[in-house]
Design a protein around this motif. Sequence first.
Motif, PDB file in Angstrom:
ATOM      1  N   HIS A 195       1.236  -1.607  -0.563  1.00  0.00           N
ATOM      2  CA  HIS A 195       0.021   0.129  -0.246  1.00  0.00           C
ATOM      3  C   HIS A 195       0.947   1.377   0.221  1.00  0.00           C
ATOM      4  CE1 HIS A 195      -2.854  -2.830   1.630  1.00  0.00           C
ATOM      5  NE2 HIS A 195      -4.125  -2.117   0.572  1.00  0.00           N
ATOM      6  N   GLY A 196       1.549   1.067  -0.461  1.00  0.00           N
ATOM      7  CA  GLY A 196       2.801   2.073  -0.422  1.00  0.00           C
ATOM      8  C   GLY A 196       3.357   3.256   0.244  1.00  0.00           C
ATOM      9  N   TRP A 197       3.384   2.367   1.695  1.00  0.00           N
ATOM     10  CA  TRP A 197       3.414   2.905   3.333  1.00  0.00           C
ATOM     11  C   TRP A 197       2.782   3.993   3.273  1.00  0.00           C
ATOM     12  CZ3 TRP A 197       4.875  -0.489   6.373  1.00  0.00           C
ATOM     13  CH2 TRP A 197       6.112  -1.867   6.018  1.00  0.00           C
ATOM     14  N   ALA A 198       1.203   4.454   3.054  1.00  0.00           N
ATOM     15  CA  ALA A 198       1.131   5.436   2.687  1.00  0.00           C
ATOM     16  C   ALA A 198       0.476   5.980   4.472  1.00  0.00           C
ATOM     17  CB  ALA A 198      -0.383   5.005   2.801  1.00  0.00           C
ATOM     18  N   ARG A 199       0.810   4.628   5.490  1.00  0.00           N
ATOM     19  CA  ARG A 199       0.283   5.657   6.986  1.00  0.00           C
ATOM     20  C   ARG A 199       1.040   4.843   7.616  1.00  0.00           C
ATOM     21  NH1 ARG A 199      -6.019   4.530   9.460  1.00  0.00           N
ATOM     22  NH2 ARG A 199      -5.341   6.293   9.646  1.00  0.00           N
ATOM     23  N   ILE A 200       1.813   6.374   8.436  1.00  0.00           N
ATOM     24  CA  ILE A 200       3.618   6.306   8.328  1.00  0.00           C
ATOM     25  C   ILE A 200       3.370   5.065   9.980  1.00  0.00           C
ATOM     26  CG2 ILE A 200       5.135   7.440   9.890  1.00  0.00           C
ATOM     27  CD1 ILE A 200       4.812   9.792   8.428  1.00  0.00           C
ATOM     28  N   LYS A 201       2.285   5.151  10.384  1.00  0.00           N
ATOM     29  CA  LYS A 201       1.505   4.261  11.401  1.00  0.00           C
ATOM     30  C   LYS A 201       2.306   3.311  11.054  1.00  0.00           C
ATOM     31  CE  LYS A 201      -3.271   3.040  12.070  1.00  0.00           C
ATOM     32  NZ  LYS A 201      -4.798   3.083  12.960  1.00  0.00           N
ATOM     33  N   TRP A 202       1.743   2.657  10.005  1.00  0.00           N
ATOM     34  CA  TRP A 202       2.150   1.083  10.049  1.00  0.00           C
ATOM     35  C   TRP A 202       3.482   0.897   9.583  1.00  0.00           C
ATOM     36  CZ3 TRP A 202      -0.751   0.902   4.247  1.00  0.00           C
ATOM     37  CH2 TRP A 202      -2.114   0.868   4.755  1.00  0.00           C
ATOM     38  N   LEU A 203       4.674   1.795   9.732  1.00  0.00           N
ATOM     39  CA  LEU A 203       5.924   1.942   9.397  1.00  0.00           C
ATOM     40  C   LEU A 203       6.188   1.962  11.239  1.00  0.00           C
ATOM     41  CD1 LEU A 203       7.988   2.041   8.070  1.00  0.00           C
ATOM     42  CD2 LEU A 203       8.690   4.134   7.680  1.00  0.00           C
TER      43      LEU A 203
END
Length: 332
Positions: free
Chosen positions: A166-174
């Motif tokens: 998903h293109g690391w769209a949400r920094i919280k996933w990272l």
Amino acid sequence: APLARQAEAARRRALRQLGSALDLADALERGGIPVVLLKGVALSQQAFGSPLLRGAVDIDLLVRPQDVAAAWQMLGRAGWRQVTPSAPLEGARLALFFRAAKDSLHRHAETGQVLELHWRLSDEMAQPLMPPLEALESLALAPGRSVRVLSDPALFLYLCIHGAAHGWARIKWLADVAALLHRSPDGGAQLWAHAAGAGGRIAAGSAVILAQELFGLAPPPGFVRPRGVRIAGVLWLARRIMRAGEGARELETTPWRGWAEMLAKLLVAAGWRGRLAVLRRMVLAGEDIALVALPKGLIWLYPVLRVPLLVHRRTARWRRLRGARRAGNTAA
């Protein structure tokens, strides 16, 4: 004071979600349906040491494909209204929906809570179905109450592939991935080795590189930066997608939705099976199967209808957004 109020509200939401997740898992297990709790309160406990520290929009549960129909019935009896697929499906149409989609969406009639019931983790994975028992573990989330979750290596692989696809769209996933690496007793060496050996070298590599850039995370021991067009493409997309959505919005809400997501999925997919699964989802959408009822002999037409139905949905969404903007301007 405003931050304190937000923190208290977030804690109460997490407590409600924790109770619902535990009750759902217990009910399905009592009905003979093995279930794995994904992300949400379970991930909050695994990555941050408490089920109340990481916010989540919905509850994610994973079941085996053969248990989905029974799980749908149990959820319906418990007050969970099925949102997608919105129409009753059976026979060949239901089987095709299971191949095209990896989850269904449910909303509780009273609380409004949202549940995603998965029968596959991520189509970009080499093994997207429920992992074997050795890749699962029991996690205590409340006194006397435990749930089945992915073990840390399996969780790390899943989170990396999901985020990169998903293109690391949400920094919280990272941040979730970085937290798992940071809390790992060996600095993340085992997590990286497992992901790299299970077809996740590109996805996990992008996670480590971006976490270094954004958080100053030390790479795990044994980490070797991937090289080549695929990792360069994932990083190029991720940096632009994160800027477009300010690191806080889903990819579909940014100008980079659609083609960028499919490209990211193809770059991340493990082997030819993963890439074939991504291509299949490009020509066959679960929402099309749920929306249009074709007789058994004509189900081969769904790929033909893919583009017209996609244009119809995008046009309808654009009209709704334009109407909402006009209404807002009128009210102002």
